[in-house]
Write an enzyme that holds these catalytic residues in place. Structure first.
Site, PDB file in Angstrom:
ATOM      1  N   HIS A  37       0.844  -1.204   0.000  1.00  0.00           N
ATOM      2  CA  HIS A  37       0.000   0.000   0.000  1.00  0.00           C
ATOM      3  C   HIS A  37       0.883   1.259   0.000  1.00  0.00           C
ATOM      4  O   HIS A  37       0.594   2.233  -0.685  1.00  0.00           O
ATOM      5  CB  HIS A  37      -0.860   0.058   1.267  1.00  0.00           C
ATOM      6  CG  HIS A  37      -1.832  -1.062   1.409  1.00  0.00           C
ATOM      7  ND1 HIS A  37      -1.700  -2.045   2.355  1.00  0.00           N
ATOM      8  CD2 HIS A  37      -2.976  -1.341   0.733  1.00  0.00           C
ATOM      9  CE1 HIS A  37      -2.715  -2.882   2.268  1.00  0.00           C
ATOM     10  NE2 HIS A  37      -3.502  -2.493   1.289  1.00  0.00           N
ATOM     11  N   GLN A  61     -18.311  -6.146  -0.622  1.00  0.00           N
ATOM     12  CA  GLN A  61     -17.445  -6.967  -1.477  1.00  0.00           C
ATOM     13  C   GLN A  61     -17.045  -8.278  -0.787  1.00  0.00           C
ATOM     14  O   GLN A  61     -16.266  -9.047  -1.332  1.00  0.00           O
ATOM     15  CB  GLN A  61     -16.220  -6.178  -1.938  1.00  0.00           C
ATOM     16  CG  GLN A  61     -15.180  -5.875  -0.867  1.00  0.00           C
ATOM     17  CD  GLN A  61     -14.060  -4.994  -1.398  1.00  0.00           C
ATOM     18  OE1 GLN A  61     -14.220  -3.804  -1.617  1.00  0.00           O
ATOM     19  NE2 GLN A  61     -12.886  -5.589  -1.609  1.00  0.00           N
TER      20      GLN A  61
HETATM   21  O1  PAF Z   1      -8.041  -3.772  -3.057  1.00  0.00           O
HETATM   22  C1  PAF Z   1      -8.684  -3.379  -2.059  1.00  0.00           C
HETATM   23  O2  PAF Z   1      -8.150  -3.148  -0.986  1.00  0.00           O
HETATM   24  C2  PAF Z   1     -10.187  -3.140  -2.192  1.00  0.00           C
HETATM   25  O3  PAF Z   1     -10.765  -4.095  -3.011  1.00  0.00           O
HETATM   26  C3  PAF Z   1     -10.546  -1.723  -2.652  1.00  0.00           C
HETATM   27  C4  PAF Z   1     -10.022  -1.421  -4.043  1.00  0.00           C
HETATM   28  C5  PAF Z   1      -9.979  -0.713  -1.668  1.00  0.00           C
HETATM   29  C6  PAF Z   1     -12.073  -1.559  -2.683  1.00  0.00           C
HETATM   30  O4  PAF Z   1     -12.633  -1.788  -1.438  1.00  0.00           O
END
Ligand code: PAF
EC number: 6.3.2.1
Length: 281
Positions: A37, A61
């Site tokens: 990140h 999700q």
């Molecule tokens: O990759 C992730 O951490 C998630 O899928 C995202 C893109 C932040 C969407 O919630």
């Protein structure tokens, strides 16, 4: 660096930047940040005047048997890391702030490329990603957004709906960050037992061996079968081992640049990884 937890607060904070035509970059995350990140943020820092990192564990999700409740939430630790790499704003909304309390009747669904690979085991996952990423784009209104290539299918899905819906945002993919032993960094690596953590780098080793084998002329089907048998012998339960074009089209032979994909479970932890393999004609 400022932490905003409301849409209104963030919009007000970004008003001056927008009036002064500053380039706003967005790094969407679910927090529990690692070097992968932070590399996205570093890349954003290079290209943008203002860097916004969103931290939001997006309920829609996650499938019903997935780790939404136990997903690590580490805002304090994340803030320290983000301060060090030069983030300007953290946007950390609550679920209510993002989804309100009225039912959501709109979905964003990308067909075709979501039907298999991770889409097969995780029905609805990419719709949930598409909805939240679109909401974040509308809230932050960035010029550029940054996503990791580790979630290669997710990146392809995002590029697709941005193109299909003419969203005025540049999407930048950032290479996978790896531990010294090759394991792709992921917040879910924290779920691995000590023993499984030692086994996990075999995934990357398999990908590297496969790359060599392909470049030395071995048949694609044999190379994929070899990965599957090595992983199974090491104790993984395979979800998929596949080769695709960078646009995720199926292929039978190694006659162009391709991407090798692995998803496999070790213990209860599902790991994914991929490797882009150049075809030197
Ligand atoms: O990759 C992730 O951490 C998630 O899928 C995202 C893109 C932040 C969407 O919630």
């Amino acid at each position: 660096m400022k932490i905003e937890s409301t849409i209104q607060g963030l919009s007000e904070s970004l008003k001056t930047a927008r009036t002064n035509q500053k380039i706003i970059g967005l790094v969407p995350t679910m927090g529990n940040l690692h070097q992968g990140h932070l590399n996205l943020v570093r890349e954003a820092r290079k290209k943008c005047d203002i860097v916004v990192v969103s931290i939001f564990v997006n309920p829609i999700q996650f499938g019903p048997n997935e780790d939404y409740d136990s997903y690590p939430r580490t805002l304090e630790q994340d803030s320290k890391l983000l301060e060090e790499v030069g983030c300007d704003y953290i946007f950390a909304p609550t679920v209510e702030q993002m989804y309100g309390n009225q039912p959501r009747l709109t979905n964003i669904s990308v067909s075709g490329i979501t039907a298999d690979l991770c889409g097969l085991q995780r029905p609805g996952h990419f719709d949930g990603v598409a909805v939240v990423v679109t909401k974040l784009f509308n809230i932050v209104r960035p010029e550029i957004a940054f996503f990791g290539e580790k979630d290669f299918q997710q990146l392809a899905v995002i590029r697709q709906f941005v193109r299909d819906l003419n969203m005025p945002i540049e999407i930048t993919g950032v290479p996978i960050a790896r531990a010294e032993d090759g394991l792709a960094l992921s917040s879910r690596n924290g779920y691995l037992s000590e023993e499984h953590r030692k086994t996990a780098p075999i995934i990357h080793q398999c990908l590297k061996i496969a790359e060599q084998d392909l470049q030395q002329g071995k048949k694609l089907a044999d190379v994929l079968a070899n990965i599957a048998s090595t992983l199974t012998q090491a104790g993984f339960v395979i979800d998929y081992v596949e080769a695709r074009t960078p646009e995720l089209q199926k292929i039978e032979e190694f006659n162009q640049n391709i991407v090798l994909f692995i998803a496999a479970k070790i213990g209860t932890t599902r790991l994914i990884d991929n490797l882009q393999v150049q075809h030197n004609a």
